[in-house]
Scaffold this motif. Structure first.
Motif, PDB file in Angstrom:
ATOM      1  N   GLN A   1       0.821  -1.208   0.000  1.00 41.31           N
ATOM      2  CA  GLN A   1       0.000   0.000   0.000  1.00 41.31           C
ATOM      3  C   GLN A   1       0.854   1.257   0.000  1.00 41.31           C
TER       4      GLN A   1
ATOM      5  N   GLN B   1       1.169   4.529  -2.441  1.00 39.23           N
ATOM      6  CA  GLN B   1       1.010   5.854  -1.857  1.00 39.23           C
ATOM      7  C   GLN B   1       2.164   6.774  -2.260  1.00 39.23           C
TER       8      GLN B   1
ATOM      9  N   GLU C   1       2.109  10.256  -4.244  1.00 41.06           N
ATOM     10  CA  GLU C   1       2.652  11.471  -3.636  1.00 41.06           C
ATOM     11  C   GLU C   1       3.541  12.221  -4.627  1.00 41.06           C
TER      12      GLU C   1
ATOM     13  N   PHE D   1      -0.117   3.465   5.306  1.00 44.88           N
ATOM     14  CA  PHE D   1      -0.847   4.283   4.354  1.00 44.88           C
ATOM     15  C   PHE D   1      -1.882   5.111   5.107  1.00 44.88           C
ATOM     16  N   ASP D   2      -2.423   6.108   4.407  1.00 42.87           N
ATOM     17  CA  ASP D   2      -3.423   6.970   5.020  1.00 42.87           C
ATOM     18  C   ASP D   2      -4.786   6.289   4.985  1.00 42.87           C
TER      19      ASP D   2
END
Length: 391
Positions: A69, A73, A77, A326-327
């Motif tokens: 993940q 990400q 970004e 991850f967010d």
């Protein structure tokens, strides 16, 4: 459109990120950045890569991460910050595959969640590969002395900021932590006493004051005697038995459902101590919750995240998978039902709840078994955090 307050906070965050990068550069482009979740460490890594590659013709960069993940990400970004032109020269790999590399050269290596890349197996990467610049990032220093010293050797600390300092600067939202005790049932108390007596017995046989260190040395020693190996195995078994009892404490579920009934209007992240118990927590408030942990398939985990994001459910239950990597979608409340003594795990979990939003206060509730080892673990894990309330 961002409000004036959000714009101001972003300027403060950017200033601190630049300060971290400048400190890293002043240290010869080799060092560690220690910053709590929400600080924006991924952006620091991307800016570092961009800075190094701009000065090197046909340069190459490697970003090491713990999860698939996070690979995705980081790619997103680069695009988010308008630096996707770097991606052709950047490899983004997980630690579990990168440690096999040998003889590779990179102009810069960025290690995210570096505490996970310091194990005896993964650290082979640093031994067998070359790099001109190294940036390591994590929320807090590893608590294991061996790992801490290794990190200071390969990437001395260049910049450090605590989670509470981030709160003071406004980079992340303020928070409160409320610790609520629960009791064991009669049967659980009997089982816990038996497991604890076994722990004390084997601890004494390994060495009263250094039992953990002794057990580790025995398990790593190929020439250890059968008797010593048995002591170490029984010692670890007693630890697991004791932890399993507090992890699965029946009254945690009862208290959890009670708390949920009072907070049905909130978006809640829940952390259990073991996958099976996480599922029990989830099932206790079905159909309002879904589980997300290592025993779930990729499709099941994606469905859980999407359901939480679009408000089909308002509770997402995890074990360790949401600690880092991850967010997750925004949440305003967290309930922690599984505890270790690791400050790092606690900071990561708190960080899930306090990413900046205007007028937001992160609310964290921790359920622990009173008068057990779990209470001692909890006190150690939150000792460096502010705004902790004990019920």
């Amino acid at each position: 459109m961002e409000s004036i307050v959000t714009q101001q906070i972003n300027k403060i965050r950017d200033k601190e990120q630049r300060k971290a990068l400048n400190a890293w550069a002043a240290q010869g482009f080799v060092g560690s950045v220690i910053a709590g979740t929400g600080f924006g460490k991924s952006r620091i890594g991307i800016l570092a890569v961009n800075h190094i590659l701009k000065g090197v013709k046909e340069g190459s960069a490697l970003i090491l991460v713990p999860t698939i993940q996070l690979q995705e990400q980081f790619r997103n970004e680069f695009i988010k910050w308008g630096l996707d032109n770097c991606l052709d020269n950047v490899d983004i790999l997980c630690y579990q595959s990168a440690y096999k590399l040998q003889g590779q050269h990179y102009d810069i290596v960025v290690c995210d969640e570096i505490h996970l890349g310091l194990s005896h197996e993964y650290r082979k990467f640093f031994k067998y590969n070359m790099y001109d610049s190294l940036l390591c990032m994590t929320a807090t220093l590893p608590e294991e002395e061996e790992y801490k010293e290794l990190l200071k050797t390969i990437a001395p600390i260049a910049y450090k900021i605590t989670l509470d300092k981030c709160v003071q600067l406004g980079i992340v939202s303020p928070y409160t932590i409320t610790c609520i005790p629960v009791t064991l049932t009669v049967d659980e108390k009997t089982a816990y006493k038996k497991a604890n007596n076994s722990f004390v017995q084997w601890k004494y046989m390994l060495g009263q004051f250094n039992a953990f260190e002794s057990a580790q040395m025995i398990m790593r020693n190929k020439n250890a005697t059968a008797g010593d190996k048995q002591k170490a195995v029984m010692f670890y078994r007693a630890i697991r038995m004791r932890k399993q009892i507090v992890d699965f404490a029946e009254n945690k579920i009862n208290k959890f459902t009670e708390i949920y009934e009072d907070n049905k209007d909130k978006k809640i992240l829940v952390f259990g101590g073991a996958n099976d118990f996480t599922d029990k927590l989830c099932n206790s408030i079905a159909p309002h919750a879904m589980s997300y942990h290592s025993k779930k398939t990729k499709k099941q985990k994606e469905l859980a995240l999407e359901s939480f994001k679009d408000n089909s459910i308002n509770v997402l239950c995890s074990t360790k998978a949401l600690n880092q990597g991850f967010d997750v979608p925004d949440a305003n409340m967290g309930i922690i039902c599984g505890i270790t003594s690791k400050s790092l795990s606690m900071i990561q979990r708190v960080g899930r709840l306090i990413r900046f939003q205007e007028d937001k206060v992160g609310e964290i509730i921790i359920l622990y078994v009173a008068d057990s080892q779990e209470e001692k673990w909890l006190k150690k894990a939150v000792k460096n955090l502010n705004n902790v309330i004990w019920k």
